[in-house]
Design a protein around this motif. Structure first.
Motif, PDB file in Angstrom:
ATOM      1  N   ARG A  39       0.853  -1.185   0.000  1.00 50.64           N
ATOM      2  CA  ARG A  39       0.000   0.000   0.000  1.00 50.64           C
ATOM      3  C   ARG A  39       0.886   1.229   0.000  1.00 50.64           C
ATOM      4  O   ARG A  39       1.619   1.471   0.963  1.00 50.64           O
ATOM      5  CB  ARG A  39      -0.927   0.025   1.206  1.00 50.64           C
ATOM      6  CG  ARG A  39      -1.778   1.308   1.266  1.00 50.64           C
ATOM      7  CD  ARG A  39      -2.744   1.268   2.415  1.00 50.64           C
ATOM      8  NE  ARG A  39      -3.849   0.362   2.140  1.00 50.64           N
ATOM      9  CZ  ARG A  39      -4.596  -0.199   3.079  1.00 50.64           C
ATOM     10  NH1 ARG A  39      -4.339   0.029   4.354  1.00 50.64           N
ATOM     11  NH2 ARG A  39      -5.584  -0.990   2.749  1.00 50.64           N
ATOM     12  N   ALA A  40       0.832   1.938  -1.094  1.00 51.13           N
ATOM     13  CA  ALA A  40       1.578   3.187  -1.216  1.00 51.13           C
ATOM     14  C   ALA A  40       0.770   4.323  -0.595  1.00 51.13           C
ATOM     15  O   ALA A  40      -0.453   4.228  -0.474  1.00 51.13           O
ATOM     16  CB  ALA A  40       1.856   3.479  -2.688  1.00 51.13           C
ATOM     17  N   LYS A  86      12.297   1.725  -7.720  1.00 49.76           N
ATOM     18  CA  LYS A  86      11.920   3.069  -8.151  1.00 49.76           C
ATOM     19  C   LYS A  86      11.217   3.778  -6.992  1.00 49.76           C
ATOM     20  O   LYS A  86      10.648   3.119  -6.110  1.00 49.76           O
ATOM     21  CB  LYS A  86      10.955   2.981  -9.335  1.00 49.76           C
ATOM     22  CG  LYS A  86      11.476   2.174 -10.505  1.00 49.76           C
ATOM     23  CD  LYS A  86      10.407   2.020 -11.580  1.00 49.76           C
ATOM     24  CE  LYS A  86      10.915   1.191 -12.750  1.00 49.76           C
ATOM     25  NZ  LYS A  86       9.874   1.010 -13.793  1.00 49.76           N
ATOM     26  N   PRO A  87      11.239   5.088  -6.990  1.00 49.84           N
ATOM     27  CA  PRO A  87      10.535   5.813  -5.918  1.00 49.84           C
ATOM     28  C   PRO A  87       9.076   5.398  -5.792  1.00 49.84           C
ATOM     29  O   PRO A  87       8.527   5.375  -4.686  1.00 49.84           O
ATOM     30  CB  PRO A  87      10.679   7.273  -6.342  1.00 49.84           C
ATOM     31  CG  PRO A  87      11.964   7.308  -7.101  1.00 49.84           C
ATOM     32  CD  PRO A  87      12.010   6.007  -7.849  1.00 49.84           C
ATOM     33  N   GLU A  88       8.445   5.046  -6.895  1.00 49.35           N
ATOM     34  CA  GLU A  88       7.041   4.642  -6.834  1.00 49.35           C
ATOM     35  C   GLU A  88       6.837   3.267  -6.196  1.00 49.35           C
ATOM     36  O   GLU A  88       5.695   2.849  -5.978  1.00 49.35           O
ATOM     37  CB  GLU A  88       6.400   4.673  -8.230  1.00 49.35           C
ATOM     38  CG  GLU A  88       7.178   3.929  -9.293  1.00 49.35           C
ATOM     39  CD  GLU A  88       8.060   4.854 -10.120  1.00 49.35           C
ATOM     40  OE1 GLU A  88       8.744   5.730  -9.527  1.00 49.35           O
ATOM     41  OE2 GLU A  88       8.097   4.670 -11.353  1.00 49.35           O
ATOM     42  N   ASP A  89       7.921   2.570  -5.896  1.00 48.44           N
ATOM     43  CA  ASP A  89       7.810   1.317  -5.148  1.00 48.44           C
ATOM     44  C   ASP A  89       7.703   1.565  -3.647  1.00 48.44           C
ATOM     45  O   ASP A  89       7.508   0.624  -2.875  1.00 48.44           O
ATOM     46  CB  ASP A  89       9.019   0.415  -5.420  1.00 48.44           C
ATOM     47  CG  ASP A  89       9.067  -0.068  -6.859  1.00 48.44           C
ATOM     48  OD1 ASP A  89      10.173  -0.076  -7.436  1.00 48.44           O
ATOM     49  OD2 ASP A  89       8.007  -0.440  -7.398  1.00 48.44           O
ATOM     50  N   THR A  90       7.865   2.803  -3.247  1.00 46.65           N
ATOM     51  CA  THR A  90       7.734   3.150  -1.832  1.00 46.65           C
ATOM     52  C   THR A  90       6.345   2.800  -1.339  1.00 46.65           C
ATOM     53  O   THR A  90       5.338   3.223  -1.907  1.00 46.65           O
ATOM     54  CB  THR A  90       8.002   4.651  -1.625  1.00 46.65           C
ATOM     55  OG1 THR A  90       9.362   4.928  -1.946  1.00 46.65           O
ATOM     56  CG2 THR A  90       7.717   5.058  -0.187  1.00 46.65           C
ATOM     57  N   ALA A  91       6.294   1.984  -0.282  1.00 46.40           N
ATOM     58  CA  ALA A  91       5.016   1.511   0.232  1.00 46.40           C
ATOM     59  C   ALA A  91       5.252   0.705   1.496  1.00 46.40           C
ATOM     60  O   ALA A  91       6.389   0.367   1.834  1.00 46.40           O
ATOM     61  CB  ALA A  91       4.303   0.640  -0.803  1.00 46.40           C
ATOM     62  N   VAL A  92       4.174   0.403   2.167  1.00 42.67           N
ATOM     63  CA  VAL A  92       4.213  -0.606   3.219  1.00 42.67           C
ATOM     64  C   VAL A  92       3.911  -1.941   2.556  1.00 42.67           C
ATOM     65  O   VAL A  92       2.895  -2.076   1.866  1.00 42.67           O
ATOM     66  CB  VAL A  92       3.194  -0.304   4.333  1.00 42.67           C
ATOM     67  CG1 VAL A  92       3.213  -1.426   5.379  1.00 42.67           C
ATOM     68  CG2 VAL A  92       3.481   1.046   4.976  1.00 42.67           C
ATOM     69  N   TYR A  93       4.794  -2.889   2.769  1.00 45.87           N
ATOM     70  CA  TYR A  93       4.650  -4.202   2.157  1.00 45.87           C
ATOM     71  C   TYR A  93       4.098  -5.177   3.199  1.00 45.87           C
ATOM     72  O   TYR A  93       4.669  -5.312   4.295  1.00 45.87           O
ATOM     73  CB  TYR A  93       5.995  -4.674   1.620  1.00 45.87           C
ATOM     74  CG  TYR A  93       6.371  -3.982   0.334  1.00 45.87           C
ATOM     75  CD1 TYR A  93       6.704  -2.623   0.332  1.00 45.87           C
ATOM     76  CD2 TYR A  93       6.352  -4.656  -0.880  1.00 45.87           C
ATOM     77  CE1 TYR A  93       7.016  -1.965  -0.846  1.00 45.87           C
ATOM     78  CE2 TYR A  93       6.666  -4.013  -2.067  1.00 45.87           C
ATOM     79  CZ  TYR A  93       6.992  -2.668  -2.038  1.00 45.87           C
ATOM     80  OH  TYR A  93       7.303  -2.014  -3.217  1.00 45.87           O
ATOM     81  N   TYR A  94       3.022  -5.837   2.828  1.00 45.66           N
ATOM     82  CA  TYR A  94       2.331  -6.736   3.735  1.00 45.66           C
ATOM     83  C   TYR A  94       2.488  -8.178   3.291  1.00 45.66           C
ATOM     84  O   TYR A  94       2.243  -8.514   2.125  1.00 45.66           O
ATOM     85  CB  TYR A  94       0.843  -6.411   3.780  1.00 45.66           C
ATOM     86  CG  TYR A  94       0.527  -5.062   4.356  1.00 45.66           C
ATOM     87  CD1 TYR A  94       0.401  -3.946   3.533  1.00 45.66           C
ATOM     88  CD2 TYR A  94       0.352  -4.901   5.740  1.00 45.66           C
ATOM     89  CE1 TYR A  94       0.108  -2.695   4.065  1.00 45.66           C
ATOM     90  CE2 TYR A  94       0.059  -3.656   6.266  1.00 45.66           C
ATOM     91  CZ  TYR A  94      -0.058  -2.563   5.430  1.00 45.66           C
ATOM     92  OH  TYR A  94      -0.339  -1.328   5.961  1.00 45.66           O
ATOM     93  N   THR A 108       5.765  -3.944   6.571  1.00 49.74           N
ATOM     94  CA  THR A 108       7.120  -3.412   6.719  1.00 49.74           C
ATOM     95  C   THR A 108       7.329  -2.316   5.680  1.00 49.74           C
ATOM     96  O   THR A 108       6.927  -2.461   4.519  1.00 49.74           O
ATOM     97  CB  THR A 108       8.176  -4.522   6.591  1.00 49.74           C
ATOM     98  OG1 THR A 108       9.476  -3.984   6.853  1.00 49.74           O
ATOM     99  CG2 THR A 108       8.181  -5.159   5.208  1.00 49.74           C
ATOM    100  N   GLN A 109       7.936  -1.241   6.111  1.00 51.28           N
ATOM    101  CA  GLN A 109       8.079  -0.080   5.242  1.00 51.28           C
ATOM    102  C   GLN A 109       9.257  -0.249   4.291  1.00 51.28           C
ATOM    103  O   GLN A 109      10.366  -0.616   4.706  1.00 51.28           O
ATOM    104  CB  GLN A 109       8.286   1.183   6.086  1.00 51.28           C
ATOM    105  CG  GLN A 109       8.499   2.449   5.281  1.00 51.28           C
ATOM    106  CD  GLN A 109       7.254   2.902   4.560  1.00 51.28           C
ATOM    107  OE1 GLN A 109       6.163   2.925   5.134  1.00 51.28           O
ATOM    108  NE2 GLN A 109       7.399   3.293   3.299  1.00 51.28           N
TER     109      GLN A 109
END
Length: 114
Positions: A39-40, A86-94, A108-109
């Motif tokens: 979730r970005a 890429k910057p657009e991969d920035t997200a919380v990964y569940y 996890t961020q």
């Protein structure tokens, strides 16, 4: 019941690599599907990749070729290797698991700086 605990993640520069892992514990013999969603900021949660107990993987189309999911059935772990971030991969990964119902980790961020 399935408990999921993620590890890894963090901060990386664009173009770099990072991995996240998830360990499942609880009362089960095997888990049907494990995987990752993200979730970005300001966006809905979306599929990253999932993998079945037979090792069949499915990826979000936009991530194919950069992300690789793997699973260790004996250890009940699932990992995600992320390359060319890429910057657009920035997200919380569940972390996600499907065993009669859906289970989710705490998240996890992952932050990719430009």
């Amino acid at each position: 019941q399935v408990q999921l605990v993620e590890s890894g993640g963090g901060l990386v520069q664009a173009g770099g690599s990072l991995s996240v892992s998830c360990a499942a514990s609880g009362s089960f013999f095997s888990i049907d599907v494990m995987g990752w969603y993200r979730r970005a900021p300001g966006k809905e949660r979306e599929l990253v990749a999932i993998i079945t107990s037979r090792g069949i993987a499915n990826y979000a189309d936009s991530l194919k070729g950069r992300f690789t999911i793997s699973r260790d059935g004996a250890k009940n772990t699932v990992s995600l290797q992320m390359n060319s971030l890429k910057p657009e991969d920035t997200a919380v990964y569940y972390c996600y698991a499907q065993h009669y119902r859906d289970y989710w980790g705490q998240g996890t961020q992952v932050t990719v700086s430009s």
